[in-house]
Design a protein around this motif. Structure first.
Motif, PDB file in Angstrom:
ATOM      1  N   GLU A   1       0.827  -1.211   0.000  1.00  0.00           N
ATOM      2  CA  GLU A   1       0.000   0.000   0.000  1.00  0.00           C
ATOM      3  C   GLU A   1       0.856   1.254   0.000  1.00  0.00           C
ATOM      4  O   GLU A   1       0.448   2.307  -0.518  1.00  0.00           O
ATOM      5  N   ALA A   2       2.053   1.156   0.558  1.00  0.00           N
ATOM      6  CA  ALA A   2       2.944   2.321   0.614  1.00  0.00           C
ATOM      7  C   ALA A   2       3.408   2.762  -0.767  1.00  0.00           C
ATOM      8  O   ALA A   2       3.824   3.919  -0.942  1.00  0.00           O
ATOM      9  N   ASN A   3       3.368   1.866  -1.749  1.00  0.00           N
ATOM     10  CA  ASN A   3       3.830   2.215  -3.099  1.00  0.00           C
ATOM     11  C   ASN A   3       2.779   2.917  -3.940  1.00  0.00           C
ATOM     12  O   ASN A   3       3.085   3.410  -5.029  1.00  0.00           O
ATOM     13  N   LEU A   4       1.546   2.954  -3.492  1.00  0.00           N
ATOM     14  CA  LEU A   4       0.462   3.520  -4.291  1.00  0.00           C
ATOM     15  C   LEU A   4       0.540   5.039  -4.315  1.00  0.00           C
ATOM     16  O   LEU A   4       1.105   5.667  -3.406  1.00  0.00           O
ATOM     17  N   PRO A   5      -0.043   5.672  -5.343  1.00  0.00           N
ATOM     18  CA  PRO A   5      -0.067   7.145  -5.408  1.00  0.00           C
ATOM     19  C   PRO A   5      -0.778   7.729  -4.183  1.00  0.00           C
ATOM     20  O   PRO A   5      -1.673   7.115  -3.599  1.00  0.00           O
ATOM     21  N   LYS A   6      -0.354   8.909  -3.802  1.00  0.00           N
ATOM     22  CA  LYS A   6      -0.923   9.572  -2.651  1.00  0.00           C
ATOM     23  C   LYS A   6      -2.429   9.778  -2.823  1.00  0.00           C
ATOM     24  O   LYS A   6      -2.883  10.175  -3.893  1.00  0.00           O
ATOM     25  N   GLY A   7      -3.186   9.518  -1.790  1.00  0.00           N
ATOM     26  CA  GLY A   7      -4.635   9.700  -1.824  1.00  0.00           C
ATOM     27  C   GLY A   7      -5.386   8.548  -2.451  1.00  0.00           C
ATOM     28  O   GLY A   7      -6.576   8.686  -2.761  1.00  0.00           O
ATOM     29  N   SER A   8      -4.721   7.419  -2.641  1.00  0.00           N
ATOM     30  CA  SER A   8      -5.384   6.279  -3.286  1.00  0.00           C
ATOM     31  C   SER A   8      -6.465   5.692  -2.379  1.00  0.00           C
ATOM     32  O   SER A   8      -6.321   5.626  -1.153  1.00  0.00           O
ATOM     33  N   GLU A   9      -7.530   5.244  -3.020  1.00  0.00           N
ATOM     34  CA  GLU A   9      -8.614   4.559  -2.323  1.00  0.00           C
ATOM     35  C   GLU A   9      -8.496   3.066  -2.605  1.00  0.00           C
ATOM     36  O   GLU A   9      -8.239   2.657  -3.740  1.00  0.00           O
ATOM     37  N   ILE A  10      -8.660   2.265  -1.561  1.00  0.00           N
ATOM     38  CA  ILE A  10      -8.537   0.813  -1.711  1.00  0.00           C
ATOM     39  C   ILE A  10      -9.905   0.173  -1.519  1.00  0.00           C
ATOM     40  O   ILE A  10     -10.564   0.402  -0.502  1.00  0.00           O
ATOM     41  N   ARG A  11     -10.305  -0.605  -2.516  1.00  0.00           N
ATOM     42  CA  ARG A  11     -11.597  -1.287  -2.472  1.00  0.00           C
ATOM     43  C   ARG A  11     -11.400  -2.770  -2.143  1.00  0.00           C
ATOM     44  O   ARG A  11     -10.353  -3.341  -2.362  1.00  0.00           O
ATOM     45  N   PHE A  12     -12.499  -3.380  -1.670  1.00  0.00           N
ATOM     46  CA  PHE A  12     -12.573  -4.828  -1.406  1.00  0.00           C
ATOM     47  C   PHE A  12     -11.555  -5.293  -0.363  1.00  0.00           C
ATOM     48  O   PHE A  12     -11.135  -6.447  -0.365  1.00  0.00           O
ATOM     49  N   ARG A  13     -11.142  -4.403   0.498  1.00  0.00           N
ATOM     50  CA  ARG A  13     -10.211  -4.797   1.561  1.00  0.00           C
ATOM     51  C   ARG A  13     -10.935  -5.714   2.551  1.00  0.00           C
ATOM     52  O   ARG A  13     -12.059  -5.413   2.990  1.00  0.00           O
ATOM     53  N   ASP A  14     -10.301  -6.821   2.906  1.00  0.00           N
ATOM     54  CA  ASP A  14     -10.888  -7.708   3.912  1.00  0.00           C
ATOM     55  C   ASP A  14     -10.877  -6.991   5.250  1.00  0.00           C
ATOM     56  O   ASP A  14      -9.825  -6.499   5.688  1.00  0.00           O
ATOM     57  N   PRO A  15     -12.029  -6.924   5.911  1.00  0.00           N
ATOM     58  CA  PRO A  15     -12.051  -6.226   7.200  1.00  0.00           C
ATOM     59  C   PRO A  15     -11.214  -6.972   8.234  1.00  0.00           C
ATOM     60  O   PRO A  15     -11.151  -8.202   8.232  1.00  0.00           O
ATOM     61  N   THR A  16     -10.550  -6.236   9.109  1.00  0.00           N
ATOM     62  CA  THR A  16      -9.804  -6.847  10.199  1.00  0.00           C
ATOM     63  C   THR A  16     -10.777  -7.430  11.219  1.00  0.00           C
ATOM     64  O   THR A  16     -11.989  -7.187  11.156  1.00  0.00           O
ATOM     65  N   PHE A  17     -10.246  -8.196  12.118  1.00  0.00           N
ATOM     66  CA  PHE A  17     -11.092  -8.794  13.158  1.00  0.00           C
ATOM     67  C   PHE A  17     -11.839  -7.719  13.933  1.00  0.00           C
ATOM     68  O   PHE A  17     -13.048  -7.847  14.195  1.00  0.00           O
ATOM     69  N   LEU A  18     -11.115  -6.632  14.278  1.00  0.00           N
ATOM     70  CA  LEU A  18     -11.763  -5.567  15.051  1.00  0.00           C
ATOM     71  C   LEU A  18     -12.818  -4.846  14.211  1.00  0.00           C
ATOM     72  O   LEU A  18     -13.846  -4.420  14.738  1.00  0.00           O
ATOM     73  N   GLU A  19     -12.553  -4.697  12.899  1.00  0.00           N
ATOM     74  CA  GLU A  19     -13.540  -4.043  12.040  1.00  0.00           C
ATOM     75  C   GLU A  19     -14.765  -4.938  11.828  1.00  0.00           C
ATOM     76  O   GLU A  19     -15.895  -4.454  11.794  1.00  0.00           O
ATOM     77  N   LYS A  20     -14.518  -6.239  11.707  1.00  0.00           N
ATOM     78  CA  LYS A  20     -15.614  -7.174  11.450  1.00  0.00           C
ATOM     79  C   LYS A  20     -16.454  -7.420  12.703  1.00  0.00           C
ATOM     80  O   LYS A  20     -17.680  -7.558  12.629  1.00  0.00           O
ATOM     81  N   TYR A  21     -15.786  -7.483  13.824  1.00  0.00           N
ATOM     82  CA  TYR A  21     -16.496  -7.785  15.078  1.00  0.00           C
ATOM     83  C   TYR A  21     -16.257  -6.665  16.086  1.00  0.00           C
ATOM     84  O   TYR A  21     -15.882  -6.916  17.233  1.00  0.00           O
ATOM     85  N   ARG A  22     -16.469  -5.461  15.630  1.00  0.00           N
ATOM     86  CA  ARG A  22     -16.107  -4.303  16.454  1.00  0.00           C
ATOM     87  C   ARG A  22     -16.796  -4.313  17.808  1.00  0.00           C
ATOM     88  O   ARG A  22     -16.149  -4.255  18.855  1.00  0.00           O
TER      89      ARG A  22
END
Length: 465
Positions: A173-194
């Motif tokens: 992700e660090a190599n992407l252009p500044k301000g990039s939006e990432i789609r379809f990211r798998d939610p983390t455990f905390l995001e999924k079961y917040r």
């Protein structure tokens, strides 16, 4: 709204470090609408970069070629509409066929190509175009003349990338252009079961706090128990000293007898040995008597030291019958001096209990001495009987019975209270200490009056397993 080849190349450099070539895959340029201007950019060339065109080729040919592309290359997809055999389909479906076989990441320039297998890039977002068209339509519906509306300038090209494809091609992700939006990211455990995680963490914190509190309480309770036992040992030691003071004259008399006998026997032996023909057999008998009296005096001193020693509360397995015998032997001379007949009836079986032998012996001494004091004003018939017996399979019971006047019925519940006494010179702590010692041994101590006269004290202790 424009899409530029150099933006697609920028995205390709981000996903393929050390990019050397780009492979353009799509329909013929004259059929392209959004990307037709790329033909001129390709003709001008891009410094330091090889451009390979797979344009207007049949689907089978495209798939064969994308399967064996060189390293340090990336695919830039513009759109395919047919398989070259008069079969037509949406360009997103064609991209799915290509992505399934391609050995390099695919850079796309339209948001609609992301889910089909594109890794992303500077993509056109159709929803922004639709939103702007809707706003202008509403203004026209509100009565504005179309010719009066200013030209729209909307930035609908944004750097958007596909998380799943990034994972497939190990793109950081660090190599992407500044301000990039990432789609379809798998939610983390905390995001999924917040909320569940918050509830779990809260429960763990509460539980940890409760455990810490309970451990602190346990430590404080243990500390208080140790302190209480130390205070009990100190108080019991003081009580033993007081009891020894009451028995001091009897103890001195009991020591004087064997010591006097030892002196007499020693003088006699000296006279015999001074005669011209000493009787050595008689001297041997005298020495035997001296030895017996010495052991008797030593036993009196041992009992006294055992009673007066200051030691911490310590439980160990002991024989309750033996403890009773030692206590009654210690009290025989005192009883004789007070004209009291004492008898001991022990259980025929061994009574093993866990306890502190010195403190339990102190309880027995306190009970017997109290019984002697209760009978002090009686002219005759002063009798004390000690018994040990088994109560079922769980406990051993000691009973101290006297022939005194008994305990007033209204005072039966008070005699074990601290500082309660019926003696003129009493402090009222003997029975209280006795009860505290018994409770520390998980036992019970109680008193009652006998039907034939006199009082009886019962002491119950659990048998050792």
């Amino acid at each position: 709204m424009t899409s530029k080849l150099r933006d697609a190349v920028t995205a390709a450099r981000a996903v393929v470090p050390g990019l050397r070539s780009v492979v353009l895959v799509g329909a013929e340029w004259d059929r392209q609408v959004l990307f037709r201007n790329w033909k001129d950019e390709i003709a001008a060339g891009i410094p330091g970069l090889d451009i390979i065109e797979i344009i207007g080729r049949p689907m089978a040919d495209v798939i064969e070629r994308v399967k064996a592309l060189p390293d340090h290359s990336a695919i830039i997809y513009t759109g395919l509409y047919s398989d070259g055999k008069d079969n037509y389909y949406p360009p997103s479906d064609a991209l799915a066929f290509v992505a399934a076989k391609a050995n390099r990441p695919i850079v796309v320039a339209s948001e609609t190509f992301l889910d089909a297998g594109g890794i992303g890039g500077f993509t056109i977002v159709p929803s922004l175009i639709g939103a702007e068209a809707a706003r202008r339509s509403l203004r026209i519906l509100d009565g504005e003349a179309p010719e009066n509306l200013p030209p729209s300038v909307v930035d609908v090209v944004h750097p958007i990338f596909n998380w799943r494809q990034m994972q497939r091609w190990n793109v950081s992700e660090a190599n992407l252009p500044k301000g990039s939006e990432i789609r379809f990211r798998d939610p983390t455990f905390l995001e999924k079961y917040r909320w569940r995680a918050v509830a779990l963490v809260t429960a763990l914190l509460v539980q940890t706090t409760l455990i810490a509190f309970l451990l602190h309480e346990r430590f404080m309770r243990r500390k208080a128990e140790v302190e209480s036992r130390n205070r009990l040992s100190d108080l019991a030691h003081i009580n033993r000293q007081a009891t020894a003071g009451e028995l001091s004259s009897s103890i001195a008399h009991e020591l004087n007898q064997p010591l006097g006998s030892i002196l007499t026997n020693a003088e006699t032996a000296e006279l015999i040995l001074g005669s011209p023909r000493p009787d050595l057999q008689e001297v041997r008998e005298i020495i035997s008597d001296i030895k017996r009296d010495d052991l008797r005096a030593s036993e009196v001193i041992r009992r006294m030291r055992s009673l007066l020693k200051r030691a911490p509360f310590e439980k160990k397995e002991i024989d309750l019958n033996q403890t009773m015998r030692e206590a009654f032997d210690f009290l025989k001379l005192q009883a004789s001096a007070r004209n009291v007949a004492i008898y001991l009836q022990t259980s025929p079986q061994t009574l093993r209990v866990k306890g502190d032998p010195v403190q339990l012996q102190q309880v027995i001494l306190n009970l017997v001495v109290n019984s002697m004091d209760a009978m002090a004003k009686m002219p005759y018939g002063r009798t004390i009987i000690g018994r040990t017996e088994v109560n079922g399979d769980a406990s051993a019971v000691i009973s101290i019975c006297d022939s005194g006047p008994g305990i007033p019925q209204d005072r039966l519940n008070d005699i074990f209270d601290p500082f309660f006494t019926t003696k003129e010179q009493g402090m009222g702590i003997g029975l209280s200490i006795a009860r505290t010692i018994v409770l520390a041994h998980s036992g019970q101590l109680w008193a009652e009056n006998q039907s034939g006269g006199g009082a009886v004290f019962h002491l119950s202790l659990p048998l050792a397993a």
